[in-house]
Design an enzyme around this catalytic site. Structure first.
Site, PDB file in Angstrom:
ATOM      1  N   GLU A 174      -8.239  -5.455   6.304  1.00 21.05           N
ATOM      2  CA  GLU A 174      -8.232  -5.240   4.876  1.00 21.05           C
ATOM      3  C   GLU A 174      -7.050  -5.745   3.904  1.00 21.05           C
ATOM      4  O   GLU A 174      -7.402  -6.339   2.936  1.00 21.05           O
ATOM      5  CB  GLU A 174      -7.847  -3.607   4.712  1.00 21.05           C
ATOM      6  CG  GLU A 174      -9.189  -2.707   5.192  1.00 21.05           C
ATOM      7  CD  GLU A 174      -8.952  -1.321   5.072  1.00 21.05           C
ATOM      8  OE1 GLU A 174      -9.126  -0.618   4.003  1.00 21.05           O
ATOM      9  OE2 GLU A 174      -8.609  -0.523   6.312  1.00 21.05           O
ATOM     10  N   HIS A 222     -13.522   2.850   1.052  1.00 21.81           N
ATOM     11  CA  HIS A 222     -13.029   1.616   2.252  1.00 21.81           C
ATOM     12  C   HIS A 222     -13.874   0.502   1.815  1.00 21.81           C
ATOM     13  O   HIS A 222     -14.306  -0.266   2.676  1.00 21.81           O
ATOM     14  CB  HIS A 222     -13.785   2.376   3.462  1.00 21.81           C
ATOM     15  CG  HIS A 222     -12.966   3.558   4.340  1.00 21.81           C
ATOM     16  ND1 HIS A 222     -13.727   4.410   4.970  1.00 21.81           N
ATOM     17  CD2 HIS A 222     -11.816   3.853   4.341  1.00 21.81           C
ATOM     18  CE1 HIS A 222     -12.781   5.337   5.428  1.00 21.81           C
ATOM     19  NE2 HIS A 222     -11.764   5.048   4.821  1.00 21.81           N
ATOM     20  N   ASN A 250       0.833  -1.244  -0.027  1.00 24.98           N
ATOM     21  CA  ASN A 250      -0.069  -0.089  -0.094  1.00 24.98           C
ATOM     22  C   ASN A 250       0.765   1.218  -0.039  1.00 24.98           C
ATOM     23  O   ASN A 250       1.485   1.572   1.097  1.00 24.98           O
ATOM     24  CB  ASN A 250      -0.807   0.015   1.283  1.00 24.98           C
ATOM     25  CG  ASN A 250      -1.813   1.171   1.361  1.00 24.98           C
ATOM     26  OD1 ASN A 250      -1.652   2.111   0.407  1.00 24.98           O
ATOM     27  ND2 ASN A 250      -2.541   1.101   2.275  1.00 24.98           N
ATOM     28  N   ARG A 289      -2.984  -2.055  -3.125  1.00 30.43           N
ATOM     29  CA  ARG A 289      -4.131  -1.419  -3.061  1.00 30.43           C
ATOM     30  C   ARG A 289      -4.056  -0.085  -3.983  1.00 30.43           C
ATOM     31  O   ARG A 289      -3.160   0.700  -3.922  1.00 30.43           O
ATOM     32  CB  ARG A 289      -4.172  -0.619  -1.540  1.00 30.43           C
ATOM     33  CG  ARG A 289      -5.355   0.180  -1.140  1.00 30.43           C
ATOM     34  CD  ARG A 289      -5.427   0.655   0.297  1.00 30.43           C
ATOM     35  NE  ARG A 289      -6.440   1.492   0.508  1.00 30.43           N
ATOM     36  CZ  ARG A 289      -6.269   2.970   0.886  1.00 30.43           C
ATOM     37  NH1 ARG A 289      -4.894   3.369   0.714  1.00 30.43           N
ATOM     38  NH2 ARG A 289      -7.174   3.479   1.099  1.00 30.43           N
ATOM     39  N   ARG A 313     -11.193  15.670   7.764  1.00 32.36           N
ATOM     40  CA  ARG A 313     -12.160  15.794   6.623  1.00 32.36           C
ATOM     41  C   ARG A 313     -13.650  16.453   7.266  1.00 32.36           C
ATOM     42  O   ARG A 313     -14.048  15.889   8.320  1.00 32.36           O
ATOM     43  CB  ARG A 313     -12.255  14.962   5.858  1.00 32.36           C
ATOM     44  CG  ARG A 313     -11.089  14.296   5.141  1.00 32.36           C
ATOM     45  CD  ARG A 313     -11.484  13.212   4.313  1.00 32.36           C
ATOM     46  NE  ARG A 313     -10.043  12.690   3.699  1.00 32.36           N
ATOM     47  CZ  ARG A 313      -9.992  11.189   3.660  1.00 32.36           C
ATOM     48  NH1 ARG A 313     -10.789  10.340   4.346  1.00 32.36           N
ATOM     49  NH2 ARG A 313      -8.887  10.531   3.126  1.00 32.36           N
TER      50      ARG A 313
END
Length: 401
Positions: free
Chosen positions: A387, A183, A9, A94, A244
């Site tokens: 994940e 996600h 990743n 990813r 965010r």
């Protein structure tokens, strides 16, 4: 389905990795190369040794991702397990944005790398470095299959009425303006794990998955398929997050341009990097927010209320979208570990069939638990996400077709 997969990743200044034994469902080694491209890099490599974890930390310059991956491979050789002897069968990557081109993992070739770069307009901070990581790893492992797993892919099952924005149609056709969701790997893993914990087939299970961390999103999953999700064209839309804003009136961009002379790019950066809990509470770590609340900080108290209110609003909406909901699953660093957030999020939903058991919720272990009251029509679960394991499983499923 068995084998060992190296999951990679790449971020703008980091490279995360994990060596996953898919058959055993566990990681053999994992780590993080950080401060890539800066004067002083740092590589932390961890290896499972029975019930213990052995850690090695190396401070060395990491000029670019190619040098970072070389440092990672050296760490495997030095601290183990040696990849040459690990039974490695594939490398999974990813990729943040697959647009509407990729609805499932794909085996990587030159065309796929070009497509990842072409989609950079939708994810300018992520897709270019994802592509760089792929190129570096393909050069390091030229004889292994490489697979791209897209953060957006799980949400490609959204129906048109869920992914379509009410904007001029050419915005969608010419510029890709629609809801994509993110996600996805986590939502896929947790929704399947939730069905397993309920003892039900995935195809007969409806769940709401709340992935709560520094980034946060909600998804309504019907029969294993995502039918609604909170993030949109980008990861900015939806829940309040660490830095965010989540949902705001889009006219705020024009308003700040007119009244404060702010450039739209400056507003965009502020909404992504200096908003959310950081703006409301002065810190983006919920543990620090709780500490400040305990000291009587009213600003932090309001921040937590805003955070939980936004989640509760989405839960209520998704209960309506699904019609029948079997479970609400909390996951991610906050979702798995913050009992206060779970309780405040679900307060007031009892008439909708959501009944929390206060004691179960308070003592829930991070490894997963049922925290709803006996007889609650909607089960409430804490489900740890994985994940990397999900990416490794999807990689092997693709290669074994």
């Amino acid at each position: 389905m068995s084998g060992r997969v190296l999951v990679v990743n790449c971020g703008s200044s980091s490279l995360k990795y994990r060596l996953v034994d898919v058959d055993a469902g566990r990681a053999l080694a994992w780590g993080l190369a950080e401060r890539v491209g800066q004067p002083s890099g740092r590589l932390t490599h961890r290896r499972a040794d029975g019930d213990d974890v052995l850690e090695e930390v190396v401070e060395e310059p990491l000029a670019d991702h190619r040098q970072a991956l070389s440092a990672v491979l050296a760490a495997f050789d030095r601290a183990g397990p040696r990849l040459a002897d690990a039974g490695l069968v594939a490398v999974a990557h990813r990729v943040v944005h697959g647009g509407d081109r990729f609805s499932a993992p794909v085996r990587i070739d030159d065309d796929v790398v070009r497509a990842v770069r072409d989609l950079a307009a939708l994810a300018p901070l992520h897709n270019p470095v994802n592509a760089t990581g792929i190129e570096v790893a393909r050069a390091a492992f030229p004889h292994l299959p490489h697979v791209a797993v897209f953060d957006t892919a799980f949400h490609q099952t959204l129906p048109p009425h869920a992914y379509t924005y009410a904007v001029p149609p050419q915005w969608a056709s010419e510029h890709g303006v629609r809801r994509y969701g993110f996600h996805g790997t986590s939502h896929a893993y947790v929704s399947r794990a939730t069905a397993g914990l309920l003892g039900r087939p995935v195809e007969e299970t409806n769940s709401i998955v709340l992935h709560l961390g520094n980034g946060a999103s909600a998804a309504a999953v019907a029969g294993g398929r995502s039918v609604e999700t909170s993030m949109g064209l980008t990861p900015l839309e939806g829940l309040v997050m660490g830095t965010r804003s989540g949902d705001v009136d889009p006219a705020v961009v024009a308003h700040l341009h007119r009244t404060a002379g702010m450039d739209p790019d400056d507003v965009d950066r502020a909404l992504n990097s200096s908003s959310g809990m950081l703006a409301l509470a002065g810190h983006n770590d919920l543990r620090e927010v709780h500490r400040r609340i305990a000291e009587g900080d009213e600003r932090a108290g309001l921040a937590l209320e805003v955070f939980c209110h936004r989640i509760r609003k989405y839960v209520g909406a998704y209960l309506a979208v699904l019609g029948r909901t079997d479970a609400i699953a909390f996951t991610g660093g906050v979702g798995e570990n913050d009992a206060v957030v779970r309780a405040r999020t679900l307060t007031g939903l009892e008439r909708l069939g959501v009944r929390l058991d206060e004691e179960r919720n308070r003592v829930a272990a991070p490894g997963g638990a049922t925290v709803s009251a006996d007889g609650s029509p909607v089960a409430v679960l804490v489900v740890p996400t994985d994940e990397e394991l999900e990416m490794a499983r999807q990689t092997l499923e693709l290669l074994h077709r």
